[in-house]
Motif scaffolding. Structure first.
Motif, PDB file in Angstrom:
ATOM      1  N   PRO A 116      -0.446  16.271 -13.642  1.00  0.00           N
ATOM      2  CA  PRO A 116      -1.425  15.519 -14.428  1.00  0.00           C
ATOM      3  C   PRO A 116      -2.074  14.414 -13.598  1.00  0.00           C
ATOM      4  O   PRO A 116      -1.409  13.753 -12.805  1.00  0.00           O
ATOM      5  N   ASN A 117      -3.366  14.246 -13.788  1.00  0.00           N
ATOM      6  CA  ASN A 117      -4.135  13.201 -13.088  1.00  0.00           C
ATOM      7  C   ASN A 117      -4.058  13.334 -11.572  1.00  0.00           C
ATOM      8  O   ASN A 117      -4.057  12.336 -10.847  1.00  0.00           O
ATOM      9  N   ALA A 118      -4.020  14.576 -11.088  1.00  0.00           N
ATOM     10  CA  ALA A 118      -3.888  14.821  -9.646  1.00  0.00           C
ATOM     11  C   ALA A 118      -4.998  14.153  -8.849  1.00  0.00           C
ATOM     12  O   ALA A 118      -4.757  13.674  -7.741  1.00  0.00           O
ATOM     13  N   ASP A 119      -6.206  14.094  -9.411  1.00  0.00           N
ATOM     14  CA  ASP A 119      -7.305  13.470  -8.671  1.00  0.00           C
ATOM     15  C   ASP A 119      -7.015  12.005  -8.366  1.00  0.00           C
ATOM     16  O   ASP A 119      -7.218  11.535  -7.249  1.00  0.00           O
ATOM     17  N   VAL A 120      -6.493  11.275  -9.334  1.00  0.00           N
ATOM     18  CA  VAL A 120      -6.195   9.856  -9.149  1.00  0.00           C
ATOM     19  C   VAL A 120      -4.974   9.676  -8.253  1.00  0.00           C
ATOM     20  O   VAL A 120      -4.995   8.881  -7.306  1.00  0.00           O
ATOM     21  N   VAL A 121      -3.914  10.418  -8.531  1.00  0.00           N
ATOM     22  CA  VAL A 121      -2.690  10.307  -7.739  1.00  0.00           C
ATOM     23  C   VAL A 121      -2.978  10.641  -6.277  1.00  0.00           C
ATOM     24  O   VAL A 121      -2.547   9.923  -5.376  1.00  0.00           O
ATOM     25  N   ASN A 122      -3.738  11.700  -6.040  1.00  0.00           N
ATOM     26  CA  ASN A 122      -4.049  12.088  -4.661  1.00  0.00           C
ATOM     27  C   ASN A 122      -4.986  11.103  -3.980  1.00  0.00           C
ATOM     28  O   ASN A 122      -4.876  10.878  -2.773  1.00  0.00           O
ATOM     29  N   ALA A 123      -5.890  10.494  -4.728  1.00  0.00           N
ATOM     30  CA  ALA A 123      -6.769   9.482  -4.126  1.00  0.00           C
ATOM     31  C   ALA A 123      -5.936   8.320  -3.602  1.00  0.00           C
ATOM     32  O   ALA A 123      -6.133   7.857  -2.469  1.00  0.00           O
ATOM     33  N   VAL A 124      -4.981   7.847  -4.401  1.00  0.00           N
ATOM     34  CA  VAL A 124      -4.130   6.737  -3.976  1.00  0.00           C
ATOM     35  C   VAL A 124      -3.201   7.186  -2.853  1.00  0.00           C
ATOM     36  O   VAL A 124      -2.999   6.469  -1.870  1.00  0.00           O
ATOM     37  N   ARG A 125      -2.650   8.383  -2.983  1.00  0.00           N
ATOM     38  CA  ARG A 125      -1.751   8.920  -1.952  1.00  0.00           C
ATOM     39  C   ARG A 125      -2.461   8.985  -0.606  1.00  0.00           C
ATOM     40  O   ARG A 125      -1.943   8.496   0.407  1.00  0.00           O
ATOM     41  N   LYS A 126      -3.663   9.550  -0.593  1.00  0.00           N
ATOM     42  CA  LYS A 126      -4.415   9.642   0.665  1.00  0.00           C
ATOM     43  C   LYS A 126      -4.777   8.258   1.186  1.00  0.00           C
ATOM     44  O   LYS A 126      -4.689   7.990   2.387  1.00  0.00           O
ATOM     45  N   ALA A 127      -5.171   7.372   0.292  1.00  0.00           N
ATOM     46  CA  ALA A 127      -5.553   6.018   0.686  1.00  0.00           C
ATOM     47  C   ALA A 127      -4.382   5.275   1.320  1.00  0.00           C
ATOM     48  O   ALA A 127      -4.541   4.593   2.335  1.00  0.00           O
ATOM     49  N   ASP A 128      -3.192   5.415   0.729  1.00  0.00           N
ATOM     50  CA  ASP A 128      -2.023   4.740   1.287  1.00  0.00           C
ATOM     51  C   ASP A 128      -1.676   5.318   2.660  1.00  0.00           C
ATOM     52  O   ASP A 128      -1.298   4.570   3.567  1.00  0.00           O
ATOM     53  N   TRP A 129      -1.844   6.633   2.826  1.00  0.00           N
ATOM     54  CA  TRP A 129      -1.600   7.232   4.141  1.00  0.00           C
ATOM     55  C   TRP A 129      -2.577   6.703   5.190  1.00  0.00           C
ATOM     56  O   TRP A 129      -2.194   6.445   6.325  1.00  0.00           O
ATOM     57  N   VAL A 130      -3.834   6.540   4.808  1.00  0.00           N
ATOM     58  CA  VAL A 130      -4.813   5.996   5.749  1.00  0.00           C
ATOM     59  C   VAL A 130      -4.346   4.621   6.212  1.00  0.00           C
ATOM     60  O   VAL A 130      -4.313   4.331   7.405  1.00  0.00           O
ATOM     61  N   ASP A 131      -3.952   3.786   5.246  1.00  0.00           N
ATOM     62  CA  ASP A 131      -3.575   2.428   5.621  1.00  0.00           C
ATOM     63  C   ASP A 131      -2.222   2.375   6.318  1.00  0.00           C
ATOM     64  O   ASP A 131      -2.071   1.654   7.310  1.00  0.00           O
ATOM     65  N   ALA A 132      -1.254   3.128   5.838  1.00  0.00           N
ATOM     66  CA  ALA A 132       0.088   3.087   6.434  1.00  0.00           C
ATOM     67  C   ALA A 132       0.088   3.578   7.879  1.00  0.00           C
ATOM     68  O   ALA A 132       0.882   3.116   8.694  1.00  0.00           O
ATOM     69  N   THR A 133      -0.835   4.488   8.202  1.00  0.00           N
ATOM     70  CA  THR A 133      -0.910   5.014   9.577  1.00  0.00           C
ATOM     71  C   THR A 133      -1.924   4.256  10.425  1.00  0.00           C
ATOM     72  O   THR A 133      -2.231   4.678  11.545  1.00  0.00           O
ATOM     73  N   LYS A 134      -2.449   3.165   9.880  1.00  0.00           N
ATOM     74  CA  LYS A 134      -3.452   2.351  10.572  1.00  0.00           C
ATOM     75  C   LYS A 134      -4.666   3.199  10.971  1.00  0.00           C
ATOM     76  O   LYS A 134      -5.264   2.999  12.027  1.00  0.00           O
ATOM     77  N   GLY A 135      -5.003   4.171  10.124  1.00  0.00           N
ATOM     78  CA  GLY A 135      -6.190   4.993  10.357  1.00  0.00           C
ATOM     79  C   GLY A 135      -5.966   6.197  11.237  1.00  0.00           C
ATOM     80  O   GLY A 135      -6.919   6.929  11.527  1.00  0.00           O
ATOM     81  N   LYS A 136      -4.736   6.447  11.648  1.00  0.00           N
ATOM     82  CA  LYS A 136      -4.471   7.660  12.439  1.00  0.00           C
ATOM     83  C   LYS A 136      -4.646   8.904  11.572  1.00  0.00           C
ATOM     84  O   LYS A 136      -5.111   9.933  12.028  1.00  0.00           O
ATOM     85  N   VAL A 137      -4.247   8.810  10.306  1.00  0.00           N
ATOM     86  CA  VAL A 137      -4.541   9.831   9.297  1.00  0.00           C
ATOM     87  C   VAL A 137      -5.698   9.262   8.490  1.00  0.00           C
ATOM     88  O   VAL A 137      -5.586   8.170   7.940  1.00  0.00           O
ATOM     89  N   ARG A 138      -6.818  10.001   8.421  1.00  0.00           N
ATOM     90  CA  ARG A 138      -8.015   9.429   7.784  1.00  0.00           C
ATOM     91  C   ARG A 138      -8.499  10.204   6.563  1.00  0.00           C
ATOM     92  O   ARG A 138      -9.365   9.730   5.840  1.00  0.00           O
TER      93      ARG A 138
END
Length: 188
Positions: A116-138
């Motif tokens: 449920p709400n995969a679009d929202v959960v995945n948006a935050v998940r991807k966003a946190d990965w971008v920040d946690a990897t300092k932009g190595k994963v974009r």
């Protein structure tokens, strides 16, 4: 993703909640605050500006890592979920509890969340990965976009804080801390 990335540097919801949590977060607050805003910026970009669930995203981002400080635990997802649910009830927001729980529970998931709400959960998940990897994963973001966000919202020691907490909460062993985080926090 269409449109220019809009950098978010302030939110009444985020600021009010951070003010409540400031005594718990202490000196780590400036770095955590900017982490929240970087992830919020990327999340809304991945949602193509759809703000339908913006308040839920704001609330969960404030609480998504809070168990590190409130419970002094590397297995912090459940305490963070509980804190978000308690705030939702205390403030009478009526936000979807399943959405709040899913965003926090799956924000470290490596592969796409399906539920449920995969679009929202995945948006935050991807966003946190971008920040946690300092932009190595974009996740499709351009290096210049990540650089702009980092310039507007500098780390202010956030990554050092994560290293310190991982080491301290694992009894002084950075390797044990990282292994604990990998085994208890990251989802595949």
């Amino acid at each position: 993703m269409t449109g220019e990335l809009q950098i978010i540097t302030e939110s009444e919801v985020v600021e009010a909640l951070l003010q409540e949590l400031a005594p718990v977060i202490g000196d780590d607050l400036p770095g955590y605050r900017n982490h929240i805003y970087r992830v919020l910026t990327y999340s809304l970009h991945f949602l193509q500006g759809d703000e339908t669930h913006k308040k839920a995203v704001e609330v969960t981002l404030v609480y998504h890592d809070i168990g590190l400080w409130t419970d002094n635990a590397l297995a912090y997802l459940e305490p963070s979920e509980q804190a978000a649910l308690a705030a939702n009830a205390e403030h009478g927001w009526g936000l979807d509890e399943g959405l709040l729980r899913a965003i926090i529970h799956w924000h470290h998931k490596i592969s796409a969340y399906k539920g449920p709400n995969a679009d929202v959960v995945n948006a935050v998940r991807k966003a946190d990965w971008v920040d946690a990897t300092k932009g190595k994963v974009r996740h499709g973001l351009k290096p210049a976009q990540v650089a702009r966000v980092n310039e507007a919202l500098p780390a202010l020691g956030f990554y050092d804080t994560l290293d310190r907490l991982a080491t301290d909460l694992a009894g002084g062993s950075k390797i044990r801390g990282l292994l604990t985080v990998l085994l208890k926090v990251y989802k595949f």
